[in-house]
Design an enzyme around this catalytic site. Structure first.
Site, mmCIF file in Angstrom:
data_model
loop_
_atom_site.group_PDB
_atom_site.id
_atom_site.type_symbol
_atom_site.label_atom_id
_atom_site.label_comp_id
_atom_site.label_asym_id
_atom_site.label_seq_id
_atom_site.Cartn_x
_atom_site.Cartn_y
_atom_site.Cartn_z
ATOM 1 N N GLU A 18 49.534 10.349 35.199
ATOM 2 C CA GLU A 18 49.364 11.727 34.762
ATOM 3 C C GLU A 18 50.655 12.496 34.991
ATOM 4 O O GLU A 18 50.907 12.954 36.126
ATOM 5 C CB GLU A 18 48.238 12.406 35.558
ATOM 6 C CG GLU A 18 46.895 11.739 35.424
ATOM 7 C CD GLU A 18 45.756 12.712 35.725
ATOM 8 O OE1 GLU A 18 44.955 12.957 34.815
ATOM 9 O OE2 GLU A 18 45.696 13.246 36.843
ATOM 10 N N GLY B 116 46.742 20.057 31.783
ATOM 11 C CA GLY B 116 46.253 21.388 31.426
ATOM 12 C C GLY B 116 47.210 22.213 30.589
ATOM 13 O O GLY B 116 47.020 23.418 30.435
ATOM 14 N N ASN C 295 36.911 14.304 34.733
ATOM 15 C CA ASN C 295 37.230 14.957 36.006
ATOM 16 C C ASN C 295 36.969 16.450 35.846
ATOM 17 O O ASN C 295 37.764 17.155 35.245
ATOM 18 C CB ASN C 295 38.711 14.688 36.347
ATOM 19 C CG ASN C 295 39.158 15.461 37.577
ATOM 20 O OD1 ASN C 295 38.338 15.967 38.341
ATOM 21 N ND2 ASN C 295 40.477 15.561 37.770
ATOM 22 N N LYS D 81 36.969 18.677 38.093
ATOM 23 C CA LYS D 81 37.713 19.518 39.052
ATOM 24 C C LYS D 81 36.731 20.511 39.707
ATOM 25 O O LYS D 81 35.579 20.155 39.946
ATOM 26 C CB LYS D 81 38.879 20.212 38.356
ATOM 27 C CG LYS D 81 39.765 19.205 37.600
ATOM 28 C CD LYS D 81 41.060 19.761 37.113
ATOM 29 C CE LYS D 81 41.849 18.677 36.396
ATOM 30 N NZ LYS D 81 43.163 19.120 35.956
ATOM 31 N N GLU E 123 47.042 17.758 41.781
ATOM 32 C CA GLU E 123 46.641 19.068 42.316
ATOM 33 C C GLU E 123 46.441 18.992 43.825
ATOM 34 O O GLU E 123 46.643 19.983 44.535
ATOM 35 C CB GLU E 123 45.371 19.557 41.581
ATOM 36 C CG GLU E 123 45.714 20.008 40.170
ATOM 37 C CD GLU E 123 44.576 19.917 39.165
ATOM 38 O OE1 GLU E 123 43.414 19.730 39.574
ATOM 39 O OE2 GLU E 123 44.866 20.026 37.953
ATOM 40 N N HIS F 128 45.333 12.924 43.299
ATOM 41 C CA HIS F 128 45.541 13.766 42.114
ATOM 42 C C HIS F 128 46.685 14.742 42.389
ATOM 43 O O HIS F 128 46.845 15.227 43.512
ATOM 44 C CB HIS F 128 44.251 14.530 41.778
ATOM 45 C CG HIS F 128 44.313 15.183 40.440
ATOM 46 N ND1 HIS F 128 44.994 16.364 40.232
ATOM 47 C CD2 HIS F 128 43.822 14.803 39.236
ATOM 48 C CE1 HIS F 128 44.899 16.683 38.940
ATOM 49 N NE2 HIS F 128 44.202 15.757 38.318
ATOM 50 N N SER G 21 46.196 16.452 29.333
ATOM 51 C CA SER G 21 45.963 17.025 28.000
ATOM 52 C C SER G 21 45.409 16.015 26.990
ATOM 53 O O SER G 21 45.778 16.054 25.816
ATOM 54 C CB SER G 21 47.233 17.697 27.471
ATOM 55 O OG SER G 21 47.558 18.820 28.269
HETATM 56 P P1 PGA Z 1 43.663 17.893 31.714
HETATM 57 O O1 PGA Z 1 43.600 17.363 33.234
HETATM 58 O O2 PGA Z 1 42.943 16.894 30.860
HETATM 59 O O3 PGA Z 1 42.961 19.230 31.771
HETATM 60 O O4 PGA Z 1 45.103 18.015 31.355
HETATM 61 C C1 PGA Z 1 43.712 15.992 33.512
HETATM 62 C C2 PGA Z 1 43.657 15.777 35.006
HETATM 63 O O5 PGA Z 1 44.177 16.598 35.769
HETATM 64 O O6 PGA Z 1 43.076 14.775 35.463
#
Ligand code: PGA
Length: 219
Positions: free
Chosen positions: A145, A151, A7, A9, A91, A89, A181
């Site tokens: 998640e 992140g 992903n 983003k 976000e 997601h 992560s």
């Molecule tokens: P990350 O993000 O691997 O940077 O923690 C995962 C995600 O948001 O899908």
């Protein structure tokens, strides 16, 4: 079979996306893996991208077409060659996407023929079972998640991931990916867990070498 999802983003130029796709294609040509790899770059760079990986989008509209300025319909994603779409997601939920909209997006994506990856997860301090029970819905794949792990470099312990995935499986019946992560250093252990059917990778997927190591961890 594991599903390993990159992903990206809101990152990457056309050249960076193409270069990553070419490297991924070359690597998947050489290595024998039963895992399915899904690359989710920004919408703009999806069309025309091809290789031995599946293409996924990071979002879609809840509506099939029409007056939705700035949105992309699931049917358009299918025409651009996508097989998958990530829905809900954290976000996007933080930006105001409700469970009701997530439900509509899942329905739209399914109607267009996309496979859905539904993201669910608790924020720091929230009760896991309560949040999961309210967010879980029918989808082709669920991605667990924990919002506090995205992140941040923090993850639940391996036992916690395995137990939580068992709980989610008991509610959804489907395959459950872990996200938050995931790095080259922890991917293999996470992928080896009984109740983990793959990983959703954000930051560590931006660098081809780290994503490659994550894929190798699934072999
Ligand atoms: P990350 O993000 O691997 O940077 O923690 C995962 C995600 O948001 O899908």
């Amino acid at each position: 079979m594991n599903l390993i999802v990159a992903n990206w983003k809101m990152n990457g130029s056309a050249a960076e996306v193409t270069s990553f796709a070419d490297k991924l294609d070359g690597f998947l040509n050489e290595v024998s893996t039963s895992s399915e790899i899904v690359f989710c770059p920004p919408f703009l760079w999806l069309e025309g991208l091809s290789g031995i990986f599946s293409k996924g989008a990071q979002n879609c509209s809840e509506k099939p077409e029409g007056a939705m300025t700035g949105e992309i319909a699931a049917s358009m994603l299918v025409k651009a060659g996508c097989e998958y779409v990530i829905v809900g997601h954290s976000e996007r939920r933080e930006a105001g996407e409700s469970d009701e909209i997530v439900t509509q997006k899942l329905a739209s994506a399914k109607a267009a023929g996309l496979k859905t990856i539904l993201c669910i997860g608790e924020r720091d301090g929230e009760d896991f079972e309560t949040v999961i029970s309210s967010q879980v819905q029918q989808a082709d794949v669920i991605a667990y998640e924990p919002v506090w792990a995205i992140g941040t470099g923090r993850t639940p312990t391996l036992d916690e991931i395995n137990e939580r995935h068992a709980f989610i499986k008991s509610k959804s019946g489907g395959n459950v990916l872990y996200g938050g992560s995931v790095k080259p250093e922890n991917a293999k252990d996470i992928l080896n867990l009984e109740n983990v059917a793959g990983v959703l990778v954000g930051g560590a997927s931006l660098d081809f070498e780290s994503f490659k190591t994550i894929i190798l961890g699934s072999i």
